[in-house]
Write a protein that holds these residues in place. Structure first.
Motif, PDB file in Angstrom:
ATOM      1  N   LEU A  96      48.063  33.043  45.825  1.00 39.97           N
ATOM      2  CA  LEU A  96      47.006  32.368  46.583  1.00 39.97           C
ATOM      3  C   LEU A  96      47.284  32.641  48.061  1.00 39.97           C
ATOM      4  CD1 LEU A  96      44.585  30.498  46.992  1.00 39.97           C
ATOM      5  CD2 LEU A  96      46.151  28.548  46.798  1.00 39.97           C
ATOM      6  N   ALA A  97      46.412  33.438  48.672  1.00 42.95           N
ATOM      7  CA  ALA A  97      46.592  33.812  50.077  1.00 42.95           C
ATOM      8  C   ALA A  97      46.138  32.672  50.982  1.00 42.95           C
ATOM      9  CB  ALA A  97      45.797  35.073  50.384  1.00 42.95           C
ATOM     10  N   HIS A  98      46.770  32.619  52.166  1.00 41.07           N
ATOM     11  CA  HIS A  98      46.394  31.642  53.213  1.00 41.07           C
ATOM     12  C   HIS A  98      45.747  30.375  52.642  1.00 41.07           C
ATOM     13  CE1 HIS A  98      42.519  33.669  52.662  1.00 41.07           C
ATOM     14  NE2 HIS A  98      43.073  34.806  53.001  1.00 41.07           N
ATOM     15  N   PRO A  99      46.561  29.523  51.976  1.00 41.49           N
ATOM     16  CA  PRO A  99      45.995  28.354  51.288  1.00 41.49           C
ATOM     17  C   PRO A  99      45.627  27.182  52.190  1.00 41.49           C
ATOM     18  CG  PRO A  99      48.366  28.419  50.979  1.00 41.49           C
ATOM     19  CD  PRO A  99      48.008  29.667  51.748  1.00 41.49           C
ATOM     20  N   GLY A 115      45.131  33.148  62.936  1.00 43.87           N
ATOM     21  CA  GLY A 115      44.106  32.297  62.331  1.00 43.87           C
ATOM     22  C   GLY A 115      44.597  31.727  61.019  1.00 43.87           C
ATOM     23  N   HIS A 116      44.770  32.602  60.031  1.00 42.79           N
ATOM     24  CA  HIS A 116      45.325  32.135  58.750  1.00 42.79           C
ATOM     25  C   HIS A 116      46.702  31.492  58.951  1.00 42.79           C
ATOM     26  CE1 HIS A 116      42.073  34.116  56.836  1.00 42.79           C
ATOM     27  NE2 HIS A 116      42.620  35.292  56.612  1.00 42.79           N
ATOM     28  N   SER A 117      47.415  31.958  59.964  1.00 46.08           N
ATOM     29  CA  SER A 117      48.789  31.497  60.178  1.00 46.08           C
ATOM     30  C   SER A 117      48.864  30.072  60.744  1.00 46.08           C
ATOM     31  CB  SER A 117      49.519  32.461  61.122  1.00 46.08           C
ATOM     32  OG  SER A 117      48.879  32.465  62.383  1.00 46.08           O
ATOM     33  N   VAL A 177      43.929  35.540  45.340  1.00 40.72           N
ATOM     34  CA  VAL A 177      42.702  34.798  45.663  1.00 40.72           C
ATOM     35  C   VAL A 177      42.739  34.422  47.139  1.00 40.72           C
ATOM     36  CG1 VAL A 177      41.383  32.675  45.264  1.00 40.72           C
ATOM     37  CG2 VAL A 177      42.330  33.942  43.316  1.00 40.72           C
ATOM     38  N   HIS A 178      41.592  34.623  47.792  1.00 37.65           N
ATOM     39  CA  HIS A 178      41.404  34.301  49.212  1.00 37.65           C
ATOM     40  C   HIS A 178      41.244  32.779  49.327  1.00 37.65           C
ATOM     41  CE1 HIS A 178      39.648  35.569  53.189  1.00 37.65           C
ATOM     42  NE2 HIS A 178      38.764  34.609  53.014  1.00 37.65           N
ATOM     43  N   GLY A 179      42.312  32.121  49.790  1.00 36.97           N
ATOM     44  CA  GLY A 179      42.358  30.666  49.757  1.00 36.97           C
ATOM     45  C   GLY A 179      41.646  29.986  50.920  1.00 36.97           C
ATOM     46  N   ASP A 209      42.229  44.774  48.406  1.00 36.54           N
ATOM     47  CA  ASP A 209      40.938  44.696  49.076  1.00 36.54           C
ATOM     48  C   ASP A 209      40.087  43.549  48.542  1.00 36.54           C
ATOM     49  OD1 ASP A 209      40.483  46.593  51.252  1.00 36.54           O
ATOM     50  OD2 ASP A 209      41.162  48.071  49.773  1.00 36.54           O
ATOM     51  N   HIS A 210      39.272  43.012  49.450  1.00 35.96           N
ATOM     52  CA  HIS A 210      38.363  41.920  49.076  1.00 35.96           C
ATOM     53  C   HIS A 210      37.416  42.396  47.984  1.00 35.96           C
ATOM     54  CE1 HIS A 210      39.541  39.571  52.575  1.00 35.96           C
ATOM     55  NE2 HIS A 210      39.291  40.600  53.360  1.00 35.96           N
ATOM     56  N   VAL A 211      37.249  41.588  46.956  1.00 33.56           N
ATOM     57  CA  VAL A 211      36.268  41.877  45.906  1.00 33.56           C
ATOM     58  C   VAL A 211      35.589  40.590  45.465  1.00 33.56           C
ATOM     59  CG1 VAL A 211      37.467  43.922  44.990  1.00 33.56           C
ATOM     60  CG2 VAL A 211      37.977  41.672  44.043  1.00 33.56           C
ATOM     61  N   CYS A 271      43.771  43.369  44.028  1.00 30.52           N
ATOM     62  CA  CYS A 271      42.531  42.998  44.701  1.00 30.52           C
ATOM     63  C   CYS A 271      42.642  41.554  45.157  1.00 30.52           C
ATOM     64  CB  CYS A 271      41.342  43.159  43.762  1.00 30.52           C
ATOM     65  SG  CYS A 271      41.461  42.187  42.255  1.00 30.52           S
ATOM     66  N   GLU A 272      41.766  41.178  46.082  1.00 27.42           N
ATOM     67  CA  GLU A 272      41.721  39.798  46.564  1.00 27.42           C
ATOM     68  C   GLU A 272      40.339  39.236  46.263  1.00 27.42           C
ATOM     69  OE1 GLU A 272      42.255  39.264  50.820  1.00 27.42           O
ATOM     70  OE2 GLU A 272      42.577  37.106  50.598  1.00 27.42           O
ATOM     71  N   LEU A 273      40.265  38.326  45.297  1.00 26.52           N
ATOM     72  CA  LEU A 273      38.998  37.686  44.965  1.00 26.52           C
ATOM     73  C   LEU A 273      38.583  36.818  46.147  1.00 26.52           C
ATOM     74  CD1 LEU A 273      39.680  36.548  41.265  1.00 26.52           C
ATOM     75  CD2 LEU A 273      38.848  38.755  42.096  1.00 26.52           C
ATOM     76  N   LEU A 298      52.762  42.115  50.129  1.00 24.41           N
ATOM     77  CA  LEU A 298      51.948  41.937  48.916  1.00 24.41           C
ATOM     78  C   LEU A 298      50.448  41.859  49.201  1.00 24.41           C
ATOM     79  CD1 LEU A 298      54.211  39.164  47.301  1.00 24.41           C
ATOM     80  CD2 LEU A 298      54.314  41.641  46.907  1.00 24.41           C
ATOM     81  N   HIS A 299      50.039  42.150  50.448  1.00 26.05           N
ATOM     82  CA  HIS A 299      48.641  41.848  50.798  1.00 26.05           C
ATOM     83  C   HIS A 299      48.201  42.694  51.993  1.00 26.05           C
ATOM     84  CE1 HIS A 299      45.696  38.280  51.909  1.00 26.05           C
ATOM     85  NE2 HIS A 299      45.083  39.465  51.880  1.00 26.05           N
ATOM     86  N   VAL A 300      47.581  43.847  51.690  1.00 24.23           N
ATOM     87  CA  VAL A 300      47.024  44.697  52.761  1.00 24.23           C
ATOM     88  C   VAL A 300      45.626  45.185  52.364  1.00 24.23           C
ATOM     89  CG1 VAL A 300      49.331  45.500  53.429  1.00 24.23           C
ATOM     90  CG2 VAL A 300      47.933  46.912  51.916  1.00 24.23           C
ATOM     91  N   THR A 328      51.341  40.354  55.446  1.00 23.39           N
ATOM     92  CA  THR A 328      50.641  40.631  56.703  1.00 23.39           C
ATOM     93  C   THR A 328      49.142  40.391  56.615  1.00 23.39           C
ATOM     94  OG1 THR A 328      50.259  42.950  56.145  1.00 23.39           O
ATOM     95  CG2 THR A 328      52.293  42.413  57.386  1.00 23.39           C
ATOM     96  N   ASP A 329      48.545  40.614  55.413  1.00 24.84           N
ATOM     97  CA  ASP A 329      47.083  40.605  55.310  1.00 24.84           C
ATOM     98  C   ASP A 329      46.529  41.644  56.303  1.00 24.84           C
ATOM     99  OD1 ASP A 329      44.507  39.884  54.624  1.00 24.84           O
ATOM    100  OD2 ASP A 329      44.739  37.770  55.123  1.00 24.84           O
ATOM    101  N   ALA A 330      47.224  42.774  56.396  1.00 24.03           N
ATOM    102  CA  ALA A 330      46.900  43.781  57.409  1.00 24.03           C
ATOM    103  C   ALA A 330      45.501  44.359  57.215  1.00 24.03           C
ATOM    104  CB  ALA A 330      47.927  44.915  57.348  1.00 24.03           C
TER     105      ALA A 330
HETATM  106 ZN    ZN Z   1      42.071  36.541  52.433  1.00 20.67          ZN
END
Ligand code: ZN
Ligand code: ZN
Length: 226
Positions: free
Chosen positions: A132-135, A160-162, A106-108, A46-48, A79-81, A14-16, A185-187
């Motif tokens: 909510l990614a990597h909270p 890192g996030h992990s 959202v980039h947590g 993608d980051h936005v 997108c990833e805010l 869900l996150h590349v 993955t946040d690839a």
């Molecule tokens: Zn992120």
């Protein structure tokens, strides 16, 4: 369930990222790499921020049906805010939906970046946010809000996030009403794509007793997105 059973479950990532933000690969190569690693579906995330939200989503959405043709994995466009002031997150998430984003992340508050405190709370309070990614060390109160507002929380395969994956699994286990956990993955680079077997290993390493249920959350949430 055995290792073999969890590796039979299809992996929906869900996150590349692509080079439309800080990924190294174009969208076509991301699809190819994800497919050869063993994924069944991916969400471009993608980051936005307020500057890049519209141009980034437009680039994808204007060609969405052409892009999907003949691809080896199912594709959704989100997108990833990222590093958005918490007070602006709900408004920008709404705007992303209005533009046509099929999935909003959202980039947590990851332990490895100076994400503004309050970002997790804003993300789990918005009905327009899916993930909510990597909270990081999310509070129990915010995890409960995530459950109430149906915002999924991410276990991250990314270095890192992990670092706080085990914290998250342990926290959610203690809650009466659990938010949905997913693994992504946040690839950003060629080596970042994984199979469901690898995803299950990461989940077990985080202390998760039922990797299968989390892989099924990924699948369900992907299918619901749009
Ligand atoms: Zn992120
Ligand atoms: Zn990301």
């Amino acid at each position: 369930m055995s290792k073999n059973q969890s590796s039979d479950i299809e992996f929906y990532d869900l996150h590349v990222h692509t080079f439309l933000s800080d990924g190294l690969l174009g969208p076509g190569e991301v699809v190819r790499r994800a497919a050869t690693a063993g994924a069944t579906g991916i969400v471009f995330s993608d980051h936005v921020d307020v500057v890049t939200l519209e141009p980034t989503l437009d680039k994808f959405l204007q060609v969405a049906s052409d892009f999907r043709r003949h691809r080896e994995v199912e594709v959704k466009f989100g997108c990833e805010l990222t590093h958005v002031p918490p007070a602006d997150i709900a408004g920008l998430a709404r705007q992303a939906r209005e533009i046509g984003a099929e999935f909003v992340t959202v980039h947590g508050e990851t332990p490895v970046e100076p994400v503004e405190p309050g970002t997790n709370r804003a993300a789990v309070s918005s009905a327009d946010v899916d993930l909510l990614a990597h909270p990081g060390e999310i509070s129990a109160a915010d995890a409960k809000l995530a459950a109430e507002n149906e915002v999924a929380l991410e276990i991250s395969a990314r270095r890192g996030h992990s670092l706080t994956n085990g914290y998250l699994v342990n926290l959610v286990r203690r809650l009466e009403t659990s938010p949905r956990l997913v693994i992504c993955t946040d690839a950003h680079a060629p080596g970042d794509f994984i199979s469901s077997a690898r995803a299950a290993e990461i989940l077990r390493g985080a202390g998760c007793r039922s990797p299968e249920s989390i892989l099924l959350n990924n699948q369900k949430i992907f299918q619901e997105a749009g």
